[in-house]
Write a protein that holds these residues in place. Structure first.
Motif, PDB file in Angstrom:
ATOM      1  N   GLN A 222     -29.339  -3.258   9.028  1.00  0.00           N
ATOM      2  CA  GLN A 222     -29.970  -4.094   8.002  1.00  0.00           C
ATOM      3  C   GLN A 222     -30.205  -5.507   8.530  1.00  0.00           C
ATOM      4  OE1 GLN A 222     -26.933  -3.510   5.040  1.00  0.00           O
ATOM      5  NE2 GLN A 222     -28.054  -1.877   3.983  1.00  0.00           N
TER       6      GLN A 222
ATOM      7  N   LYS B 121     -40.811   1.111  -0.049  1.00  0.00           N
ATOM      8  CA  LYS B 121     -39.912   0.297  -0.867  1.00  0.00           C
ATOM      9  C   LYS B 121     -38.440   0.635  -0.625  1.00  0.00           C
ATOM     10  CE  LYS B 121     -43.364   0.424  -4.560  1.00  0.00           C
ATOM     11  NZ  LYS B 121     -43.691   1.051  -5.853  1.00  0.00           N
ATOM     12  N   ASN B 122     -38.138   1.918  -0.515  1.00  0.00           N
ATOM     13  CA  ASN B 122     -36.753   2.372  -0.378  1.00  0.00           C
ATOM     14  C   ASN B 122     -36.765   3.766   0.255  1.00  0.00           C
ATOM     15  OD1 ASN B 122     -37.430   4.212  -2.475  1.00  0.00           O
ATOM     16  ND2 ASN B 122     -36.923   2.647  -3.997  1.00  0.00           N
TER      17      ASN B 122
ATOM     18  N   ASP C 271     -39.010   6.407  -1.419  1.00  0.00           N
ATOM     19  CA  ASP C 271     -40.425   6.118  -1.182  1.00  0.00           C
ATOM     20  C   ASP C 271     -40.820   6.506   0.241  1.00  0.00           C
ATOM     21  OD1 ASP C 271     -42.955   5.073  -2.021  1.00  0.00           O
ATOM     22  OD2 ASP C 271     -42.542   3.190  -0.965  1.00  0.00           O
TER      23      ASP C 271
ATOM     24  N   GLU D  83     -30.879   6.026   4.079  1.00  0.00           N
ATOM     25  CA  GLU D  83     -30.660   4.582   3.933  1.00  0.00           C
ATOM     26  C   GLU D  83     -29.374   4.115   4.606  1.00  0.00           C
ATOM     27  OE1 GLU D  83     -32.333   2.553   0.449  1.00  0.00           O
ATOM     28  OE2 GLU D  83     -32.156   4.458  -0.574  1.00  0.00           O
TER      29      GLU D  83
ATOM     30  N   SER E 268     -32.192   3.592   7.390  1.00  0.00           N
ATOM     31  CA  SER E 268     -33.338   2.786   7.005  1.00  0.00           C
ATOM     32  C   SER E 268     -32.904   1.435   6.438  1.00  0.00           C
ATOM     33  CB  SER E 268     -34.169   3.526   5.952  1.00  0.00           C
ATOM     34  OG  SER E 268     -35.137   2.669   5.409  1.00  0.00           O
TER      35      SER E 268
ATOM     36  N   ASN F 198     -35.640  -0.525   5.481  1.00  0.00           N
ATOM     37  CA  ASN F 198     -36.964  -0.835   4.919  1.00  0.00           C
ATOM     38  C   ASN F 198     -37.846  -1.624   5.895  1.00  0.00           C
ATOM     39  OD1 ASN F 198     -35.914   0.447   2.717  1.00  0.00           O
ATOM     40  ND2 ASN F 198     -35.825  -1.354   1.388  1.00  0.00           N
TER      41      ASN F 198
END
Length: 567
Positions: free
Chosen positions: A165, A287-288, A291, A323, A349, A351
């Motif tokens: 992140q 977006k996330n 998505d 994620e 992820s 994003n």
């Protein structure tokens, strides 16, 4: 919903414990074989058992990496690694002997079984009983890398970020924010440098013992045989490294200079390599996690309906964890489920645009899993990495013409394609460095941690050293190798990315010239699994298994021309 294939040999409700497995192995070992038909049935029964064990292990690994903080999940993984794998290894060797000693083995279809039998004979040649406990210890030890790195996080402002992140902040147009993020990520990695050095020293020592036991001078030479590298040698790898240094590095030096000028900097620093040089905000293709999955299904469907349906099946069956979160192992993978005939995609992820390319990369692996699901023997699905990575890297490029599902405007779409093509070129020097470094590590098995850091720098710098100035951060540069999971967990699995990247460029070139034919050749090659040699599979895809300087230059020129079209 999808379900496991119906079993015809082992019990449908088999509980994976050694006391339940041993009688099955004994039956296979003791079964009389009186015809070639009975030998083929024996192969199918063995295959069914091995597929069940592979899928059980897969789920233990997947669940452990999804939550590295769970002691229960770790213990379940370690039970398989310490109680089941060592015992199955001994039996597998005996079953291999039974196969090659059978009076009917020469009556098997040579076209169908050549690659399989070649691998069996090589496994027999390398097997040493004294290596079983060493390989068990290696299996357990190397998972500590994910425990250590999975717990890494940093605080920036009032927020806590995983390193994945925080890495997204390296695209921020505010240079001071990029620098802060890079310095905190780097400091966090350096905090565990000695712990990872100790872990790697232990792994290196264990691997060297395995090689010596098998009659090799070093682990490099052992792994070339163990990985079934029948089509190339260590010398070919060195030639590949040289071709990348000669043909690719100058192109990237030129692009780095353009970046420096565009950013109005005296020198590029390590935090200046990911920001968009136009001054625009980072690309936001989704977006996330949900998505990302939905858009990827649409992207694949636009290429070919079959491809999109494969990802749809995975979504409907809960076969994604995409994620990033604290306690989750780093990296990304596609893990085939041998009985189910589908894979699980794991990634982290944050994003970013990089997550888009990770998804289509792993999606290429996923398609490969589906295409090989119905091959007759489980071993037919065990593709060498040079083929597996061709599936994934080609999909990164083939999918680009349908990236409009991720981007609302043409300008962002063009930026994304340009960034992807630069990444294709950037991949090649990094692959060469990681591979050459591993050659050095294992042919110098008595080196110290300090000598290892110095060797890394000496190997890294001729390839551009990331094309940035490391003078103020020598420790960070010397420690970059610890970021590469493969060095810890899957040694020597890396040169394949470079070979497959060249193959992927050639597949994409064919696809651009004739989309229908190019896609069909690609899919036909993947359907083969590992029933043909690497060269034959590449030929089926309409490309060459070639990493000579001339071929590297030809493909680099093609990519450079495609980049110029986007400028």
């Amino acid at each position: 919903m999808i379900h496991k294939k119906t079993r015809t040999y082992i019990p449908a409700d088999l509980d994976i414990k050694w006391e339940n497995l041993e009688p099955i192995y004994r039956e296979l070992l003791d079964r009389p074989i009186n015809s070639v038909a009975e030998l083929e049935q024996w192969l199918h029964d063995r295959s069914e058992l091995e597929a069940a064990l592979e899928e059980d292990f897969a789920w233990r690994y997947i669940r452990m990496t999804c939550d590295t903080n769970s002691e229960e999940l770790l213990q379940k993984f370690q039970y398989f690694a310490t109680e089941i794998e060592p015992k199955t290894a001994q039996y597998s060797n005996e079953l291999n002997k039974k196969l090659v000693d059978s009076e009917y083995v020469d009556q098997l279809d040579s076209h169908k079984y050549f690659v399989y039998l070649r691998g069996i004979k090589k496994a027999l040649e390398l097997f040493r009983e004294e290596n079983i406990p060493l390989q068990t210890e290696i299996q357990v030890e190397q998972q500590k890398y994910q425990q250590i790195t999975g717990s890494m996080s940093v605080h920036i402002g009032d927020k806590e970020f995983t390193l994945e992140q925080a890495g997204a902040l390296l695209k921020d147009t505010d240079r001071s924010k990029r620098q802060e993020a890079w310095e905190k990520i780097t400091a966090r990695r350096l905090q565990d440098r000695e712990k990872l050095d100790e872990l790697f020293n232990h792994l290196r020592s264990l691997r060297h013992k395995v090689a010596l036991n098998a009659g090799f001078e070093n682990f490099r030479d052992y792994m070339f045989q163990a990985l079934g590298r029948f089509d190339y040698t260590p010398q070919d790898c060195y030639a590949f490294h040289a071709a990348i240094e000669t043909e690719i590095v100058p192109i990237l030096h030129e692009q780095a200079e353009k970046r420096r000028e565009a950013l109005s900097l005296e020198v590029l620093k390590p935090w200046d390599t990911d920001v968009d040089i136009t001054g625009k905000a980072p690309l936001k293709p989704f977006k996330n996690g949900d998505d990302l999955i939905e858009k990827s299904i649409q992207c694949f469907s636009n290429i070919n309906r079959y491809l999109g349906e494969r990802l749809e099946i995975m979504k409907d069956n809960g076969l994604f964890d995409v994620e990033s979160r604290k306690g989750k192992a780093p990296g990304g993978y596609n893990y085939p489920l041998s009985e189910t005939g589908a894979p699980f995609i794991f990634m982290n992820s944050a994003n970013t645009f990089r997550d888009l390319t990770t998804m289509v990369h792993e999606g290429g692996h996923a398609v490969h899993t589906f295409l090989t699901a119905d091959l007759e023997l489980n071993d037919f699905k065990h593709c060498p990495s040079e083929v597996a990575e061709l599936a994934s890297m080609s999909m990164e490029l083939i999918s680009m013409d349908n990236w409009n599902v991720y981007f609302d405007n043409e300008e962002d779409l063009q930026r994304a394609k340009r960034d992807q093509l630069f990444d294709v070129l950037k991949t090649l020097p990094w692959v060469a460095v990681v591979d050459q470094f591993q050659h050095w590590i294992y042919t110098n098995p008595d080196h110290t941690a300090e000598e290892r850091r110095e060797a890394w720098k000496q190997i890294y710098e001729p390839f551009g050293a990331g094309f940035v100035d490391w003078s103020e951060h020598p420790d960070a540069e010397a420690n970059l190798w610890q970021k590469q999971l493969h060095i810890f967990e899957v040694p020597f699995y890396y040169i394949e990315y470079g070979m497959a990247q060249l193959g992927a460029i050639a597949v994409w070139k064919n696809y651009k010239e004739n989309p229908e034919k190019g896609l069909q050749q690609y899919l036909e090659a993947l359907k083969l699994g590992y029933t043909k040699t690497i060269k034959e599979i590449y030929e089926t895809a309409g490309i060459r298994f070639d990493f000579s300087a001339a071929y590297v230059k030809e493909l680099a020129d093609f990519i450079k021309a495609e980049i110029d079209k986007l400028n």
